[in-house]
Motif scaffolding. Structure first.
Motif, PDB file in Angstrom:
ATOM      1  N   ARG A  61       0.830  -1.207   0.000  1.00  0.00           N
ATOM      2  CA  ARG A  61       0.000   0.000   0.000  1.00  0.00           C
ATOM      3  C   ARG A  61       0.864   1.256   0.000  1.00  0.00           C
ATOM      4  N   ARG A  62       0.270   2.310  -0.497  1.00  0.00           N
ATOM      5  CA  ARG A  62       0.922   3.608  -0.560  1.00  0.00           C
ATOM      6  C   ARG A  62      -0.003   4.640   0.073  1.00  0.00           C
ATOM      7  N   SER A  63       0.578   5.593   0.792  1.00  0.00           N
ATOM      8  CA  SER A  63      -0.203   6.643   1.449  1.00  0.00           C
ATOM      9  C   SER A  63      -0.291   7.875   0.565  1.00  0.00           C
ATOM     10  N   TYR A  64      -1.464   8.516   0.615  1.00  0.00           N
ATOM     11  CA  TYR A  64      -1.704   9.748  -0.144  1.00  0.00           C
ATOM     12  C   TYR A  64      -2.393  10.746   0.772  1.00  0.00           C
ATOM     13  N   ARG A  65      -2.064  12.017   0.562  1.00  0.00           N
ATOM     14  CA  ARG A  65      -2.691  13.106   1.304  1.00  0.00           C
ATOM     15  C   ARG A  65      -3.434  13.962   0.281  1.00  0.00           C
ATOM     16  N   ILE A  66      -4.705  14.220   0.563  1.00  0.00           N
ATOM     17  CA  ILE A  66      -5.544  14.989  -0.352  1.00  0.00           C
ATOM     18  C   ILE A  66      -5.977  16.269   0.358  1.00  0.00           C
ATOM     19  N   ASN A  67      -5.806  17.379  -0.316  1.00  0.00           N
ATOM     20  CA  ASN A  67      -6.208  18.692   0.218  1.00  0.00           C
ATOM     21  C   ASN A  67      -5.625  18.962   1.604  1.00  0.00           C
ATOM     22  N   GLY A  68      -4.473  18.398   1.870  1.00  0.00           N
ATOM     23  CA  GLY A  68      -3.761  18.687   3.107  1.00  0.00           C
ATOM     24  C   GLY A  68      -4.292  18.037   4.366  1.00  0.00           C
ATOM     25  N   ARG A  69      -5.391  17.264   4.288  1.00  0.00           N
ATOM     26  CA  ARG A  69      -5.933  16.705   5.519  1.00  0.00           C
ATOM     27  C   ARG A  69      -6.562  15.327   5.375  1.00  0.00           C
ATOM     28  N   ILE A  70      -6.870  14.889   4.183  1.00  0.00           N
ATOM     29  CA  ILE A  70      -7.431  13.551   3.991  1.00  0.00           C
ATOM     30  C   ILE A  70      -6.259  12.630   3.694  1.00  0.00           C
ATOM     31  N   GLN A  71      -5.951  11.742   4.627  1.00  0.00           N
ATOM     32  CA  GLN A  71      -4.834  10.818   4.419  1.00  0.00           C
ATOM     33  C   GLN A  71      -5.405   9.417   4.272  1.00  0.00           C
ATOM     34  N   LEU A  72      -5.121   8.831   3.126  1.00  0.00           N
ATOM     35  CA  LEU A  72      -5.629   7.484   2.904  1.00  0.00           C
ATOM     36  C   LEU A  72      -4.553   6.628   2.274  1.00  0.00           C
ATOM     37  N   ASP A  73      -4.755   5.331   2.386  1.00  0.00           N
ATOM     38  CA  ASP A  73      -3.820   4.359   1.840  1.00  0.00           C
ATOM     39  C   ASP A  73      -4.491   3.607   0.715  1.00  0.00           C
ATOM     40  N   LEU A  74      -3.761   3.429  -0.385  1.00  0.00           N
ATOM     41  CA  LEU A  74      -4.242   2.636  -1.508  1.00  0.00           C
ATOM     42  C   LEU A  74      -3.425   1.359  -1.588  1.00  0.00           C
ATOM     43  N   LEU A  75      -4.132   0.244  -1.694  1.00  0.00           N
ATOM     44  CA  LEU A  75      -3.472  -1.032  -1.920  1.00  0.00           C
ATOM     45  C   LEU A  75      -3.032  -1.124  -3.368  1.00  0.00           C
ATOM     46  N   ASP A  76      -2.126  -2.029  -3.659  1.00  0.00           N
ATOM     47  CA  ASP A  76      -1.706  -2.248  -5.041  1.00  0.00           C
ATOM     48  C   ASP A  76      -2.902  -2.569  -5.935  1.00  0.00           C
ATOM     49  N   SER A  77      -3.942  -3.163  -5.372  1.00  0.00           N
ATOM     50  CA  SER A  77      -5.148  -3.507  -6.131  1.00  0.00           C
ATOM     51  C   SER A  77      -5.972  -2.277  -6.504  1.00  0.00           C
ATOM     52  N   GLY A  78      -5.676  -1.136  -5.858  1.00  0.00           N
ATOM     53  CA  GLY A  78      -6.442   0.086  -6.095  1.00  0.00           C
ATOM     54  C   GLY A  78      -7.477   0.366  -5.025  1.00  0.00           C
ATOM     55  N   ASP A  79      -7.729  -0.595  -4.143  1.00  0.00           N
ATOM     56  CA  ASP A  79      -8.688  -0.388  -3.058  1.00  0.00           C
ATOM     57  C   ASP A  79      -8.098   0.542  -1.997  1.00  0.00           C
ATOM     58  N   VAL A  80      -8.973   1.319  -1.368  1.00  0.00           N
ATOM     59  CA  VAL A  80      -8.581   2.167  -0.247  1.00  0.00           C
ATOM     60  C   VAL A  80      -8.599   1.295   1.001  1.00  0.00           C
TER      61      VAL A  80
END
Length: 184
Positions: free
Chosen positions: A72-91
């Motif tokens: 999985r990889r972590s992403y930050r959206i608009n400075g406050r939404i932090q989510l992880d995406l699996l290699d499959s594309g699922d959150v």
């Protein structure tokens, strides 16, 4: 248009426009707190944050940082939404325990809703409890979408209050890091 729908429309319009400030900047943690304790949410919204160095918080951070880390990889959206995406594309949302399963599920559903409504990206989710070897697939269907929108409306109402919601004894109050504010 009802006031409730207006709250959602205003929130989404502000989130979609980088030059417009929403009334409330909602995070995944706020969604979780809303479903655990609205009073806790109100304190957090006022900058009364808990001690992030406690054992329980550190354990949660360790499990989150060390589970599924190669997938999985972590992403930050608009400075406050932090989510992880699996290699499959699922959150993916990782939690230490399923004791507060609904708040964790709602946090993940908020991420899926936000991606869909604000960024026009449709994703499915996975809620994982690695210590319990438990995983749940989560999908943003119409019922879940309505739950998230009710949550967003509720968060806005709680955060915009002048005073915290009434004190309400819950089974997990003794373990809450805000207990000294509430019960002293």
């Amino acid at each position: 248009m009802s006031e409730s729908n207006d709250d959602i429309d205003c929130y989404l319009a502000a989130e979609r426009n980088p030059h417009r400030e929403p009334r409330v900047r909602i995070t995944g943690l706020m969604v979780q707190y809303y479903h655990v304790c609205k009073r806790e949410l109100w304190f957090m919204s006022r900058g009364l944050d808990i001690d992030r160095e406690t054992t329980n918080i550190q354990r949660g951070n360790y499990v989150d940082e060390n589970s599924y880390d190669s997938r999985r990889r972590s992403y930050r959206i608009n400075g406050r939404i932090q989510l992880d995406l699996l290699d499959s594309g699922d959150v993916m949302e990782v939690k230490v325990s399923s004791a507060l399963e609904n708040p964790a599920r709602m946090q993940l559903l908020y991420y899926l809703w936000y991606l869909d409504e604000v960024l026009d990206i449709e994703k499915d989710g996975v809620l994982a409890y690695p210590k319990e070897r438990k995983r749940e697939d989560v999908e943003l269907d119409e019922e879940a979408r309505a739950e998230v929108e009710d949550t967003v409306r509720g968060i806005i109402k709680v955060v915009e209050r002048d005073a915290p919601p009434a004190l309400e004894k819950k089974p997990y109050c003794d373990a809450c890091l805000y207990q000294n504010i509430c019960w002293v």
